[in-house]
Design a protein around this motif. Structure first.
Motif: not given
Length: 169
Positions: A68-70, A74-78, A80-85
């Motif tokens: 769950l922590q992973e 991963n959701q946080v990374v996704l 951030d990636t979505m914000d960048q996109e």
């Protein structure tokens, strides 16, 4: 059938009597008026059963917690990636707008250059017309002057042609 669980403790009768009363209240609440069977459980056995239960389920729970922590990371990374996109798409749209502005500016610049050329041509034409008008005016003035001089000459000649009475001597 209703069961009551009593722990045998080495501490003293007061805590076991409290436990007995609690168990008795629970049994009355759960099953109503069924006959009661008393079961005595050793405290060490409860501890060992608890340890066994925890040793059996705790690793899976810890693995689930790590998973769950992973997933959360991963959701946080996704995100951030979505914000960048999204930012990239906004920049692309801004570039498209900027490109259209440059194209529009180029069109207006060409129009301005054409207007400037037309103004230069009109200025040259007006300058030529002014020179021509000045030459025509000067020519008319000369012609008028020549006519005036010609008329004066004719008048002078007519005066000379007019007979003058001779003087008597």
């Amino acid at each position: 059938m209703q069961m009551e669980v009593h722990e045998r403790e080495e501490e003293g009768p007061s805590s076991s009597s409290e436990d007995f009363q609690l168990a008795q209240q629970e049994s009355f609440q759960l099953e109503g008026s069924l006959p009661v069977e008393e079961v005595y459980v050793d405290k060490k056995a409860v501890e060992k059963l608890t340890e066994g239960f925890l040793s059996h389920y705790l690793p899976d729970l810890q693995n689930s917690k790590r998973a769950l922590q992973e997933l959360t990371q991963n959701q946080v990374v996704l995100l951030d990636t979505m914000d960048q996109e999204v930012t990239k798409f906004r920049e692309c749209n801004a570039l498209i707008d900027l490109n259209s502005l440059f194209t529009e500016a180029k069109v207006y610049h060409n129009k301005l250059v054409n207007v400037r050329k037309e103004m230069i041509l009109l200025h040259e034409k007006t300058t030529k017309l002014k020179k021509r008008a000045l030459k025509l005016q000067q020519q008319k003035q000369r012609e008028a002057l020549e006519k005036e001089q010609q008329r004066e000459k004719e008048l002078e000649r007519e005066r000379q042609l007019i007979a003058k009475p001779a003087k008597r001597t």
